[in-house]
Design a protein around this motif. Structure first.
Motif, mmCIF file in Angstrom:
data_model
loop_
_atom_site.group_PDB
_atom_site.id
_atom_site.type_symbol
_atom_site.label_atom_id
_atom_site.label_comp_id
_atom_site.label_asym_id
_atom_site.label_seq_id
_atom_site.Cartn_x
_atom_site.Cartn_y
_atom_site.Cartn_z
ATOM 1 N N LYS A 1 38.471 39.318 15.737
ATOM 2 C CA LYS A 1 39.203 40.255 14.877
ATOM 3 C C LYS A 1 40.706 40.159 15.114
ATOM 4 C CE LYS A 1 35.567 43.768 14.437
ATOM 5 N NZ LYS A 1 35.194 45.174 14.760
ATOM 6 N N VAL A 2 41.096 40.125 16.380
ATOM 7 C CA VAL A 2 42.522 40.065 16.707
ATOM 8 C C VAL A 2 43.127 38.743 16.246
ATOM 9 C CG1 VAL A 2 44.182 40.002 18.600
ATOM 10 C CG2 VAL A 2 42.329 41.666 18.636
ATOM 11 N N LYS A 3 42.397 37.641 16.447
ATOM 12 C CA LYS A 3 42.916 36.336 16.047
ATOM 13 C C LYS A 3 43.008 36.215 14.533
ATOM 14 C CE LYS A 3 41.658 33.678 20.134
ATOM 15 N NZ LYS A 3 40.913 32.524 20.680
ATOM 16 N N GLY B 1 44.161 48.764 37.853
ATOM 17 C CA GLY B 1 43.197 48.053 37.033
ATOM 18 C C GLY B 1 43.751 46.746 36.501
ATOM 19 N N ILE B 2 42.878 45.968 35.894
ATOM 20 C CA ILE B 2 43.252 44.706 35.252
ATOM 21 C C ILE B 2 43.243 44.934 33.746
ATOM 22 C CG2 ILE B 2 42.603 42.304 34.860
ATOM 23 C CD1 ILE B 2 41.236 42.341 37.600
ATOM 24 N N LYS B 3 44.361 44.687 33.100
ATOM 25 C CA LYS B 3 44.480 44.870 31.650
ATOM 26 C C LYS B 3 44.866 43.546 31.012
ATOM 27 C CE LYS B 3 48.019 47.038 29.770
ATOM 28 N NZ LYS B 3 48.944 48.106 29.320
ATOM 29 N N ILE B 4 44.062 43.089 30.057
ATOM 30 C CA ILE B 4 44.313 41.828 29.357
ATOM 31 C C ILE B 4 44.371 42.109 27.863
ATOM 32 C CG2 ILE B 4 43.532 39.465 28.973
ATOM 33 C CD1 ILE B 4 41.804 39.746 31.488
ATOM 34 N N SER B 5 45.457 41.729 27.234
ATOM 35 C CA SER B 5 45.562 41.866 25.785
ATOM 36 C C SER B 5 44.763 40.751 25.110
ATOM 37 C CB SER B 5 47.024 41.794 25.353
ATOM 38 O OG SER B 5 47.129 41.706 23.941
ATOM 39 N N PHE B 6 44.044 41.094 24.050
ATOM 40 C CA PHE B 6 43.304 40.071 23.310
ATOM 41 C C PHE B 6 44.252 39.009 22.747
ATOM 42 C CE2 PHE B 6 39.662 43.078 22.997
ATOM 43 C CZ PHE B 6 38.667 42.203 23.406
ATOM 44 N N ASN C 1 29.034 38.957 23.507
ATOM 45 C CA ASN C 1 29.075 39.092 22.048
ATOM 46 C C ASN C 1 30.152 40.072 21.603
ATOM 47 O OD1 ASN C 1 26.970 37.273 21.778
ATOM 48 N ND2 ASN C 1 25.395 38.859 21.742
ATOM 49 N N MET C 2 30.310 41.165 22.348
ATOM 50 C CA MET C 2 31.337 42.143 21.965
ATOM 51 C C MET C 2 32.735 41.571 22.171
ATOM 52 S SD MET C 2 31.825 46.136 22.808
ATOM 53 C CE MET C 2 31.003 46.486 21.253
ATOM 54 N N LEU C 3 32.949 40.871 23.270
ATOM 55 C CA LEU C 3 34.261 40.272 23.517
ATOM 56 C C LEU C 3 34.603 39.244 22.449
ATOM 57 C CD1 LEU C 3 34.107 39.840 27.401
ATOM 58 C CD2 LEU C 3 35.578 41.404 26.136
ATOM 59 N N ILE C 4 33.632 38.421 22.070
ATOM 60 C CA ILE C 4 33.860 37.422 21.022
ATOM 61 C C ILE C 4 34.176 38.104 19.698
ATOM 62 C CG2 ILE C 4 32.713 35.681 19.602
ATOM 63 C CD1 ILE C 4 33.633 34.598 22.252
ATOM 64 N N GLU C 5 33.455 39.174 19.388
ATOM 65 C CA GLU C 5 33.681 39.895 18.128
ATOM 66 C C GLU C 5 35.100 40.453 18.058
ATOM 67 O OE1 GLU C 5 32.153 43.992 15.888
ATOM 68 O OE2 GLU C 5 31.033 43.182 17.602
#
Length: 449
Positions: free
Chosen positions: A185-187, A131-136, A177-181
């Motif tokens: 939060k992480v930033k 799979g492809i895993k990307i950390s926020f 919208n979910m990705l932006i949300e």
């Protein structure tokens, strides 16, 4: 897949030979997954071979946990066998928030599922071994994509410049919208630690101004900012050109002055703008310290910023980015005001040498001390150096991009100032705890001495 096509071709050729002339026969499936003609001794592989059944089984198992695709309803947990198989190193404490059926359009198009957890973006497909895993934490931007080849997709750009594009969503906006949300939060968490507990009081580092708000030069009008000359010639337009306000005015945390805003966010060595450009995917950043202007006025300065940026309009190719910056403090009829003007250009792109994009931030202060309140406003102006037939498009695109940029920058400024306030309160609390006032029993009476 090559083997599967070979099986199909073999079956097709055999079937064609078997049905030569007017001979017709019925096909019946055997328990072994084969089919036979009228002659029981003659058996050929049918279209649904064991290899194809295995592929179908693998595809079905990968999505068996979703009973229906409603644009993102999640029906499985992070401990799902497929998640574990594709992402064996994923922490067990990760909470899987939602999933979206889509296709990864970077390279070979692969249908699969995009999953969002508290800290990661995951994509897996039965067409992929892993799979492809990307950390926020590694994500710079998430943007909606609309090109000739991808009409309704979104692109995730990492801080190192790598990007992945996803398309064929049931609901692209829900995923966006979910990705932006979750990215926000992480930033916000990472920015909250910018003001560390060992940071001292805010002080000006640059030699081009001082900490004293009382020394800010008086001005009868904010237009006097235009008289601050720099070494960059016509790079900066007059204040009167900035009539297009690109964000809603933002009120900064109470108790902070315009001097505090500059010291915390724009002074020499402050990483706020560097962090912004890093999150945008810019690399090879070169920052100067503020330098005095030619005529040697105080409370103003100039500098140049250079980096390599990815230009969306040019398929995210890297180009050199130049930005001239100047700042100035003015006490406009009793209102302490900080102005920062940026003039940027990307000469390598089409029409890039024909215009500059300018942005002006204005910070005006009301009150003083603990009741001080600063309001931020941002404006955009496109300075055209040559006549171009796409002037309207350049104007609208630049204003839209600057609006998004300064919404983000204003959020970073608010977060930074809140972090500084929290740091100050923590230090004061720790000081009171370490050095309590002496009790009555510990006081020494003058008579005793």
């Amino acid at each position: 897949m090559k083997t599967l096509w070979t099986v199909r071709e073999k079956y097709s050729g055999s079937a064609e030979a078997s049905f030569t002339g007017s001979h017709e026969s019925s096909l019946s499936h055997g328990s072994s997954g084969r089919c036979s003609t009228g002659n029981r001794n003659t058996k050929e592989l049918c279209a649904f071979s064991p290899l194809e059944d295995e592929f179908k089984s693998r595809t079905t198992s990968a999505f068996a946990t979703d009973e229906q695709d409603d644009g993102g309803q999640l029906n499985f947990s992070v401990n799902n066998v497929d998640i574990g198989r594709y992402f064996p190193g994923l922490p067990k404490e990760e909470v899987l928030a939602r999933s979206f059926r889509c296709s990864c359009a970077t390279g070979v198009v692969r249908s699969g599922k995009l999953c969002v957890t508290d800290n990661f973006i995951l994509f897996y497909s039965p067409m992929m071994e892993g799979g492809i895993k990307i950390s926020f934490n590694d994500v710079s931007t998430v943007e909606k994509e609309r090109k000739m080849t991808i009409l309704d997709g979104l692109t995730i750009t990492k801080k190192d410049g790598e990007f992945l594009t996803f398309t064929n969503f049931v609901s692209r906006d829900a995923a966006f919208n979910m990705l932006i949300e979750y990215l926000s939060k992480v930033k916000d968490k990472s920015q909250a630690v910018v003001g560390s507990s060992d940071e001292g009081p805010l002080t000006i580092k640059t030699s081009t101004c001082s900490d004293s708000i009382a020394d800010i030069p008086p001005a009868s009008s904010i237009d006097e900012f235009s008289s601050i000359e720099t070494e960059y010639g016509t790079a900066f337009s007059d204040y009167s050109c900035f009539t297009k306000e690109i964000i809603t005015p933002v009120e900064l945390p109470t108790g902070k002055t315009v001097i505090d805003v500059f010291a915390a966010c724009f002074d020499d060595g402050q990483p706020l703008l560097e962090k912004y450009h890093t999150e945008r995917g810019d690399v090879d950043q070169q920052w100067e310290n503020w330098r005095p202007i030619p005529r040697g006025k105080s409370f103003c300065g100039q500098r140049k910023f250079v980096c390599t940026t990815l230009v969306k309009a040019m398929m995210n190719k890297p180009y050199s980015f130049y930005e001239y910056q100047r700042y100035g403090f003015l006490n406009v009829n009793g209102t302490p005001t900080l102005l920062l003007q940026f003039s940027s250009q990307v000469p390598g792109v089409m029409f890039g040498e024909s215009f500059r994009v300018e942005a002006l931030s204005v910070f005006s202060q009301e009150g003083e001390g603990e009741s001080a309140k600063v309001t931020m406003r941002a404006y955009c102006y496109v300075q055209f150096l040559k006549s171009v037939w796409v002037k309207g498009k350049i104007n609208s695109t630049s204003q839209s991009e600057q609006s998004e940029s300064y919404k983000k920058i204003s959020q970073m400024i608010v977060t930074r100032l809140k972090a500084v306030s929290a740091s100050k309160e923590t230090k004061e609390h720790d000081s009171d705890s370490v050095c309590p006032s002496p009790s009555r029993e510990n006081k020494v009476s003058p008579k005793t001495v």
